[in-house]
Every structure is written in C-alpha cells, then in structure tokens.
Design a protein around this motif. Structure first.
Motif, PDB file in Angstrom:
ATOM      1  N   THR A  42      -1.566  -5.456  -3.307  1.00 16.98           N
ATOM      2  CA  THR A  42      -1.681  -5.365  -1.858  1.00 16.98           C
ATOM      3  C   THR A  42      -0.476  -4.679  -1.217  1.00 16.98           C
ATOM      4  OG1 THR A  42      -2.980  -7.389  -1.847  1.00 16.98           O
ATOM      5  CG2 THR A  42      -2.041  -6.691   0.243  1.00 16.98           C
ATOM      6  N   ASN A  43       0.724  -5.100  -1.536  1.00 15.75           N
ATOM      7  CA  ASN A  43       1.924  -4.541  -0.916  1.00 15.75           C
ATOM      8  C   ASN A  43       2.812  -3.821  -1.910  1.00 15.75           C
ATOM      9  OD1 ASN A  43       1.346  -5.446   1.676  1.00 15.75           O
ATOM     10  ND2 ASN A  43       2.136  -7.475   1.209  1.00 15.75           N
ATOM     11  N   GLY A  44       2.227  -3.230  -2.926  1.00 15.41           N
ATOM     12  CA  GLY A  44       3.013  -2.520  -3.928  1.00 15.41           C
ATOM     13  C   GLY A  44       2.248  -2.391  -5.225  1.00 15.41           C
ATOM     14  N   LYS A  69       7.767  -3.195  -5.126  1.00 17.08           N
ATOM     15  CA  LYS A  69       7.436  -2.993  -3.716  1.00 17.08           C
ATOM     16  C   LYS A  69       7.043  -1.538  -3.484  1.00 17.08           C
ATOM     17  CE  LYS A  69      10.669  -6.527  -2.267  1.00 17.08           C
ATOM     18  NZ  LYS A  69      11.886  -6.813  -1.512  1.00 17.08           N
ATOM     19  N   ASP A  70       6.397  -1.287  -2.350  1.00 17.31           N
ATOM     20  CA  ASP A  70       5.960   0.073  -2.021  1.00 17.31           C
ATOM     21  C   ASP A  70       7.118   1.057  -1.902  1.00 17.31           C
ATOM     22  OD1 ASP A  70       3.196   0.055  -2.019  1.00 17.31           O
ATOM     23  OD2 ASP A  70       3.063  -0.712   0.026  1.00 17.31           O
ATOM     24  N   ASP A  71       8.296   0.583  -1.466  1.00 15.21           N
ATOM     25  CA  ASP A  71       9.424   1.496  -1.259  1.00 15.21           C
ATOM     26  C   ASP A  71      10.171   1.828  -2.554  1.00 15.21           C
ATOM     27  OD1 ASP A  71      10.366  -1.074  -1.505  1.00 15.21           O
ATOM     28  OD2 ASP A  71      11.929  -0.864   0.021  1.00 15.21           O
TER      29      ASP A  71
END
Length: 89
Positions: A42-44, A69-71
């Motif tokens: 969901t977030n990564g 994580k996405d970043d």
C-alpha cells in the motif's frame, strides 16, 4: 481464509517482481543462493529475501522480509541486504 494463508497468497502473487542472484553449478556448504522478490504494498514495497543454506536438519531455505517506503530506492535496499548478507559469512 486464515491470516497465514492470506499473507502467503499475497507474498506469492503473480504481481511480484522477481530478481535473482544465483550461483551456477552445484552448491556447497560455503555457497548459498540468494533470491529476491519485490512485492508492491500500500505505501511502498516488501522485499522478500530467501537464502538457500544447506543443513543436515531443519529447513534449507531462510526467508526475511523488509519493508521499503515509497521514498526509498529498491536497488539501494537490495544492495544493503546483500552487503549485510556478505558480512554475516
């Protein structure tokens, strides 16, 4: 469906991107094969690192899960995992 079965289905889904580093020929006790599976979350991402370590007793495959994580960049995370794996030897 149990949580364990749902998690197994989710980790082994066909949407997973698989990258492999394999050693040709027969594996000795000093050698090991490290396999990565990258699963979109969901977030990564989730990176599943599976390592083959032959043993007389117990399972030969050892699995570790890493949350990305996405970043963060996936190649950097995989490089970190490989560096940690090399230091453990």
């Amino acid at each position: 469906m149990s949580i364990k079965q749902w998690l197994r289905n989710w980790l082994m889904s066909p949407d997973a991107i698989v990258a492999k580093e394999s050693i040709g020929g027969r594996l000795s006790e000093e050698d090991s094969m490290l396999t990565f599976a990258v699963i979109r979350a969901t977030n990564g991402y989730i990176v599943k690192a599976s390592q083959y370590k032959p043993q007389q007793r117990g399972p030969d495959w050892h699995h570790e899960l890493y949350i990305v994580k996405d970043d963060e960049k996936i190649p950097d995370v995989i490089a970190r995992i490989m560096a940690i794996n090399a230091l453990e030897k």
